[in-house]
Design a protein around this motif. Structure first.
Motif, PDB file in Angstrom:
ATOM      1  N   THR A 169       8.854  19.339  -0.788  1.00 44.92           N
ATOM      2  CA  THR A 169       8.970  20.747   0.741  1.00 44.92           C
ATOM      3  C   THR A 169       7.975  20.348   1.385  1.00 44.92           C
ATOM      4  O   THR A 169       6.646  19.360   0.852  1.00 44.92           O
ATOM      5  CB  THR A 169       8.785  21.849   0.074  1.00 44.92           C
ATOM      6  N   ASP A 170       7.888  20.617   1.715  1.00 46.49           N
ATOM      7  CA  ASP A 170       6.922  19.614   3.295  1.00 46.49           C
ATOM      8  C   ASP A 170       5.602  20.289   2.519  1.00 46.49           C
ATOM      9  O   ASP A 170       5.383  21.285   2.803  1.00 46.49           O
ATOM     10  CB  ASP A 170       6.733  20.797   4.990  1.00 46.49           C
ATOM     11  N   ARG A 178       8.599  13.924  -1.722  1.00 41.61           N
ATOM     12  CA  ARG A 178       7.743  15.715  -1.437  1.00 41.61           C
ATOM     13  C   ARG A 178       8.718  16.302  -1.765  1.00 41.61           C
ATOM     14  O   ARG A 178       9.380  16.300  -0.705  1.00 41.61           O
ATOM     15  CB  ARG A 178       7.357  14.975  -0.220  1.00 41.61           C
ATOM     16  N   ASP A 186      11.479  11.889   1.646  1.00 43.37           N
ATOM     17  CA  ASP A 186      11.810  13.299   1.722  1.00 43.37           C
ATOM     18  C   ASP A 186      13.208  14.224   1.023  1.00 43.37           C
ATOM     19  O   ASP A 186      13.882  13.648   0.690  1.00 43.37           O
ATOM     20  CB  ASP A 186      12.718  13.702   3.317  1.00 43.37           C
ATOM     21  N   ALA A 220      14.812  16.279   0.859  1.00 45.09           N
ATOM     22  CA  ALA A 220      15.918  17.096   0.541  1.00 45.09           C
ATOM     23  C   ALA A 220      16.896  16.033   1.216  1.00 45.09           C
ATOM     24  O   ALA A 220      18.049  16.597   1.586  1.00 45.09           O
ATOM     25  CB  ALA A 220      15.706  18.156   2.735  1.00 45.09           C
TER      26      ALA A 220
END
Length: 430
Positions: free
Chosen positions: A371-372, A369, A246, A248
């Motif tokens: 962003t989603d 990734r 992720d 983030a």
């Protein structure tokens, strides 16, 4: 591992980057293999399409009683199937040859890295602290009276051979205190996540960080196929292997205190006395996994983490940037931190902090990734010593040595030694 698409797009830039590392042009051979491999894949796909088309017509020819057309089509199906299998094998063989070249080529240096052939061309960035002025002739760590008894190379040689040491008593306590101090500093002050990781790993882990296949002789392998890690960079970096992280959650920052094992192949005659170059040693390693746009700032941050260890211990050091000819295999840019050792009257490496870009990430398929729903991208990886425990012990002992053979220990270590502040000439903590 290098990105074949980048080589296709700008082969001249790829060759120029490798030339800075003292290598000849590689792109012509790489692109010839790549072109042959891609042609085989394309031809295999065409043969597959022809096979499928003929297969659909076989039944129709049989139904209408056209025996000659039926036999011709059936033979064509068999021919295209064999042709496709041969072309696919050619593509696999070409891919293996291409990989065999790419996996042994070093990372390309960043533009800001100074050109040079060897360590003589490295560039000093900063110095911290002033070497102590002694009113006696300082000696090397293994010659200090309060240390010599409990830094036992003879017993280690009896047990294991050359380049091993047995530490006892006060020396062993200080060595342990140093590792604990480093871990606490990195976890509490620098925000790294402490890890206790294995020292035995599979081929894939060594390959992912670039130790295999090129540097197999530099490491030890067990009879059942595990490798003893040369550094916990191997384990910590491979946490991301095969993952899509992720974005983030990045950066991920780890540290670990482990045993490390190196065969020291090619170092015959270098640092044969004392603890500077051992087959088994301990190190506190730092690893960061970041977004590409953050990796250079993280490199500076990690360098400061390592420098802070030495500053807290009051050890003079200098930080240098390695030239293109002295960098490690997987590095884009490397800072070495060298600590002052009075016994030799020089600075010696105690930490090496490198940014690797996506070089290791491609080898281990480590992605994130952004962003989603976004397409995964390769992470950037960084590693650095935070710092080598044995070499730090050397620096602490030599810089703190006194004329009577005792050693004054850094204040930062006193809490880890239950308030003791020195090693006596007799080798006791006091």
């Amino acid at each position: 591992m290098h990105d074949i698409r980048a080589i296709r797009e700008n082969p001249a830039a790829f060759d120029a980057a490798l030339a800075r590392r003292g290598m000849g042009a590689q792109s012509s051979e790489i692109l010839a293999l790549d072109q042959a491999r891609r042609a085989a894949i394309s031809q295999a796909e065409a043969a597959k399409a022809a096979q499928n088309a003929a297969s659909k017509q076989v039944g129709a020819a049989k139904a209408r009683g056209d025996e000659a057309e039926f036999e011709r089509l059936r033979a064509l199906v068999a021919e295209k199937k064999a042709e496709m299998a041969a072309l696919e094998e050619d593509a696999r063989a070409g891919d293996a040859k291409l990989t065999a070249i790419l996996e042994t080529l070093p990372n390309t240096p960043l533009a800001e890295v100074p050109d040079g052939a060897d360590e003589g061309d490295n560039v000093e960035l900063k110095r911290w602290g002033s070497p102590r002025e002694f009113d006696f002739q300082p000696v090397e760590h293994f010659e200090i009276a309060g240390v010599a008894r409990d830094m036992d190379f003879a017993t280690a040689a009896k047990l294991s051979g050359a380049r091993f040491v047995v530490l006892r008593g006060a020396v062993a306590r200080v060595h342990r205190a140093l590792a604990q101090f480093m871990l606490d500093l990195h976890v509490e002050d620098h925000g790294l996540r402490e890890v206790n990781s294995p020292v035995l790993v599979r081929d894939e882990a060594m390959y992912g960080t670039g130790q295999l296949p090129k540097f197999a002789e530099d490491s030890y392998r067990t009879t059942n196929g595990w490798w003893l890690i040369p550094t916990s960079e191997v384990t910590l970096t491979n946490f991301a292997a095969g993952e899509i992280l992720d974005g983030a959650a990045l950066p991920l920052r780890f540290c670990a205190h482990t045993l490390c094992f190196r065969s020291e192949a090619g170092s015959a005659g270098k640092d044969t006395t004392g603890m500077l170059r051992q087959h088994q040693f301990e190190k506190v390693e730092m690893v960061s996994i970041t977004r590409p746009e953050d990796s250079l700032a993280e490199h500076e941050r990690m360098t400061r983490c390592a420098e802070t260890v030495l500053e807290r211990l009051g050890l003079p050091y200098r930080t240098i940037v390695l030239c293109t000819g002295d960098m490690g295999f997987g590095a884009q840019k490397t800072h070495d931190i060298e600590v002052w050792v009075p016994g030799q009257g020089t600075y010696r490496e105690i930490s090496s902090v490198s940014v690797c870009g996506d070089f290791q990430a491609r080898r281990m398929t480590a992605r994130f990734r952004p962003t989603d729903g976004a397409k995964p991208e390769f992470v950037h990886t960084l590693n650095g010593s935070g710092v080598a425990v044995g070499r730090c012990l050397i620096a602490v002992l030599e810089n703190g040595q006194q004329a009577d053979g005792s050693v004054e220990l850094p204040e930062a270590l006193h809490p880890y030694l239950r308030g003791r502040s020195r090693i006596t000439p007799e080798g006791e903590l006091a």
